[in-house]
Scaffold this motif. Sequence first.
Motif, short mmCIF file in Angstrom:
data_model
loop_
_atom_site.label_atom_id
_atom_site.label_comp_id
_atom_site.label_asym_id
_atom_site.label_seq_id
_atom_site.Cartn_x
_atom_site.Cartn_y
_atom_site.Cartn_z
N ALA A 108 7.56 -5.74 5.35
CA ALA A 108 6.93 -5.48 4.06
C ALA A 108 5.59 -6.19 3.94
O ALA A 108 4.62 -5.64 3.39
N ALA A 109 5.48 -7.40 4.45
CA ALA A 109 4.23 -8.15 4.33
C ALA A 109 3.12 -7.49 5.14
O ALA A 109 1.97 -7.40 4.70
N GLN A 110 3.45 -7.00 6.34
CA GLN A 110 2.45 -6.33 7.16
C GLN A 110 2.00 -5.03 6.52
O GLN A 110 0.81 -4.69 6.54
N LEU A 111 2.94 -4.28 5.95
CA LEU A 111 2.57 -3.03 5.28
C LEU A 111 1.69 -3.29 4.07
O LEU A 111 0.75 -2.56 3.80
N ALA A 112 2.00 -4.36 3.33
CA ALA A 112 1.18 -4.69 2.16
C ALA A 112 -0.22 -5.08 2.59
O ALA A 112 -1.21 -4.68 1.96
N ALA A 113 -0.34 -5.84 3.67
CA ALA A 113 -1.66 -6.24 4.15
C ALA A 113 -2.45 -5.03 4.64
O ALA A 113 -3.65 -4.91 4.37
N LEU A 114 -1.80 -4.11 5.32
CA LEU A 114 -2.46 -2.90 5.81
C LEU A 114 -2.94 -2.04 4.65
O LEU A 114 -4.06 -1.54 4.64
N THR A 115 -2.11 -1.89 3.65
CA THR A 115 -2.49 -1.11 2.48
C THR A 115 -3.66 -1.75 1.76
O THR A 115 -4.59 -1.08 1.33
N ARG A 116 -3.63 -3.07 1.63
CA ARG A 116 -4.72 -3.80 0.96
C ARG A 116 -6.02 -3.60 1.73
O ARG A 116 -7.08 -3.38 1.13
N ASP A 117 -5.96 -3.65 3.07
CA ASP A 117 -7.16 -3.46 3.88
C ASP A 117 -7.73 -2.05 3.71
O ASP A 117 -8.94 -1.86 3.62
N GLU A 118 -6.84 -1.06 3.69
CA GLU A 118 -7.30 0.32 3.52
C GLU A 118 -7.93 0.53 2.16
O GLU A 118 -8.92 1.23 2.02
#
Length: 123
Positions: A108-118
């Motif tokens: 979940a943390a990696q997905l949240a970081a990826l979404t934030r970057d996008e």
Amino acid sequence: MTADRLLFTGLPTLLSLLLHGAVALFLFLRWPAATEVVASVPVALPIQATIVRAEPAKTAVKPKAAPKPKPKKESEPTQAKPPPEVAPPQPKAPDPAPTVEEASTMDAAQLAALTRDELTALI
């Protein structure tokens, strides 16, 4: 005079008592047939989701035209140098979106970081 008193006070009182009596009868007297209530068991349903990536808006960036050098007078013996070529800055290409296999291994943390970057790349 007596008819007026009955009309203005007696009739509303009588109607109010009849209404309250009817409501009390409906609340306290039930139908003889029993109703059956069926309780359902809650079932956990899996959520099937996929990661969707929106493409950024494509805007045509036109570089500004360099101003043309003014012609110098012929009396000057020096040769005019052309202005240096200015390359327009290239827009940074966004990172490719992860595939479904990669997304399933992320937490979940990696997905949240990826979404934030996008999202910050779109802004």
